[in-house]
Design a protein around this motif. Sequence first.
Motif, PDB file in Angstrom:
ATOM      1  N   THR A  78      69.821   8.163  22.330  1.00  0.00           N
ATOM      2  CA  THR A  78      70.261   6.981  23.075  1.00  0.00           C
ATOM      3  C   THR A  78      69.145   6.540  24.022  1.00  0.00           C
ATOM      4  O   THR A  78      68.616   7.363  24.783  1.00  0.00           O
TER       5      THR A  78
ATOM      6  N   SER B  64      67.521   5.363  27.182  1.00  0.00           N
ATOM      7  CA  SER B  64      67.889   5.388  28.593  1.00  0.00           C
ATOM      8  C   SER B  64      67.031   4.433  29.425  1.00  0.00           C
ATOM      9  O   SER B  64      67.400   4.079  30.550  1.00  0.00           O
ATOM     10  N   ARG B  65      65.886   4.023  28.853  1.00  0.00           N
ATOM     11  CA  ARG B  65      65.026   3.063  29.554  1.00  0.00           C
ATOM     12  C   ARG B  65      64.066   2.445  28.545  1.00  0.00           C
ATOM     13  O   ARG B  65      63.527   3.132  27.681  1.00  0.00           O
TER      14      ARG B  65
ATOM     15  N   ARG C 259      62.236   5.549  26.921  1.00  0.00           N
ATOM     16  CA  ARG C 259      62.847   6.846  27.179  1.00  0.00           C
ATOM     17  C   ARG C 259      64.099   6.982  26.327  1.00  0.00           C
ATOM     18  O   ARG C 259      64.905   6.049  26.231  1.00  0.00           O
ATOM     19  N   ILE C 260      64.243   8.142  25.724  1.00  0.00           N
ATOM     20  CA  ILE C 260      65.365   8.405  24.833  1.00  0.00           C
ATOM     21  C   ILE C 260      65.969   9.760  25.181  1.00  0.00           C
ATOM     22  O   ILE C 260      65.245  10.741  25.359  1.00  0.00           O
ATOM     23  N   VAL C 261      67.289   9.807  25.246  1.00  0.00           N
ATOM     24  CA  VAL C 261      67.981  11.080  25.425  1.00  0.00           C
ATOM     25  C   VAL C 261      68.338  11.596  24.037  1.00  0.00           C
ATOM     26  O   VAL C 261      69.113  10.963  23.304  1.00  0.00           O
TER      27      VAL C 261
ATOM     28  N   GLN D 266      72.940  16.982  29.197  1.00  0.00           N
ATOM     29  CA  GLN D 266      73.333  16.060  28.141  1.00  0.00           C
ATOM     30  C   GLN D 266      72.333  16.013  26.988  1.00  0.00           C
ATOM     31  O   GLN D 266      72.552  15.306  26.010  1.00  0.00           O
TER      32      GLN D 266
ATOM     33  N   GLU E 230      65.557  14.317  27.640  1.00  0.00           N
ATOM     34  CA  GLU E 230      65.039  12.960  27.737  1.00  0.00           C
ATOM     35  C   GLU E 230      63.542  12.995  27.485  1.00  0.00           C
ATOM     36  O   GLU E 230      62.802  13.704  28.161  1.00  0.00           O
TER      37      GLU E 230
ATOM     38  N   SER F  37      59.911  10.738  26.986  1.00  0.00           N
ATOM     39  CA  SER F  37      59.258   9.486  27.349  1.00  0.00           C
ATOM     40  C   SER F  37      58.153   9.206  26.341  1.00  0.00           C
ATOM     41  O   SER F  37      57.380  10.104  25.988  1.00  0.00           O
TER      42      SER F  37
ATOM     43  N   GLU G 273      68.618  -0.630  26.853  1.00  0.00           N
ATOM     44  CA  GLU G 273      69.288   0.574  27.354  1.00  0.00           C
ATOM     45  C   GLU G 273      70.639   0.727  26.666  1.00  0.00           C
ATOM     46  O   GLU G 273      71.422  -0.229  26.585  1.00  0.00           O
ATOM     47  N   GLY G 274      70.894   1.899  26.132  1.00  0.00           N
ATOM     48  CA  GLY G 274      72.141   2.152  25.414  1.00  0.00           C
ATOM     49  C   GLY G 274      72.012   2.049  23.905  1.00  0.00           C
ATOM     50  O   GLY G 274      72.936   2.453  23.188  1.00  0.00           O
TER      51      GLY G 274
ATOM     52  N   ARG H  67      71.261   2.978  20.176  1.00  0.00           N
ATOM     53  CA  ARG H  67      71.231   4.240  19.449  1.00  0.00           C
ATOM     54  C   ARG H  67      70.102   4.190  18.428  1.00  0.00           C
ATOM     55  O   ARG H  67      69.926   3.187  17.731  1.00  0.00           O
TER      56      ARG H  67
END
Length: 217
Positions: free
Chosen positions: A113, A115-116, A127-129, A161, A164, A166, A184-185, A187
């Motif tokens: 997901t 995140s930034r 940035r990805i989680v 979670q 993350e 970068s 952001e958000g 997938r």
Amino acid sequence: MFTGIITGVGRIAAIHDLGSSSSHGKRLSIATPDGYLDDVGLGDSIALNGACMTVTTLDPANQQFTIDISAESLDKTAGLTETSARINLEKALRASDRLGGHIVSGHVDGIGTVSRFAPVGESWELRIVAPPALARFLAYKGSITVNGVSLTVNSVSDGPQGSEISINLIPHTVENTSLGGLVEGSRVNLEIDTVARYVERMLQAGALPLPTQTNKP
């Protein structure tokens, strides 16, 4: 096999059900750039957002091809269920091609997901989680495939979670792949580095002795 170097950006032109229940997959019609299908044949492999698919029909006159995707693959990937969505395309690697990115199998390992996603200087920071199950495969300066694009991890931060990561995207990558449309958000499909798979397997198996070699007379 692929390299993570995108060869074109396509669009999902249509989605058709292959059956009446959730256990059935879909047939996707993919619109491609002009001339993209000139060297493509039935049965060829093309990665869609990093997921390896098989060409089932060709319509060169309209610059489109179709693929059949199972319900299982739909459940394990992102970005392949929306009509008009832009998707990254990569044709399968040939023996004579340059390995411009890194070795990519076209098998999605997990969904991350965003995140930034924001500009930093002339570039963009992504940035990805990533899911917790992928955390042990992510490393500083290691390779990661995001929606089929071969990228380098600039940092890793582990959390409850997931991890993350970068990534720095240069303007060329933003302009010539579908990653420029992330927010952001969003997938995204993730594939870990092939080398990391073997390292993990060796660590699981432990330090096993090498087989003894004998010289034949």
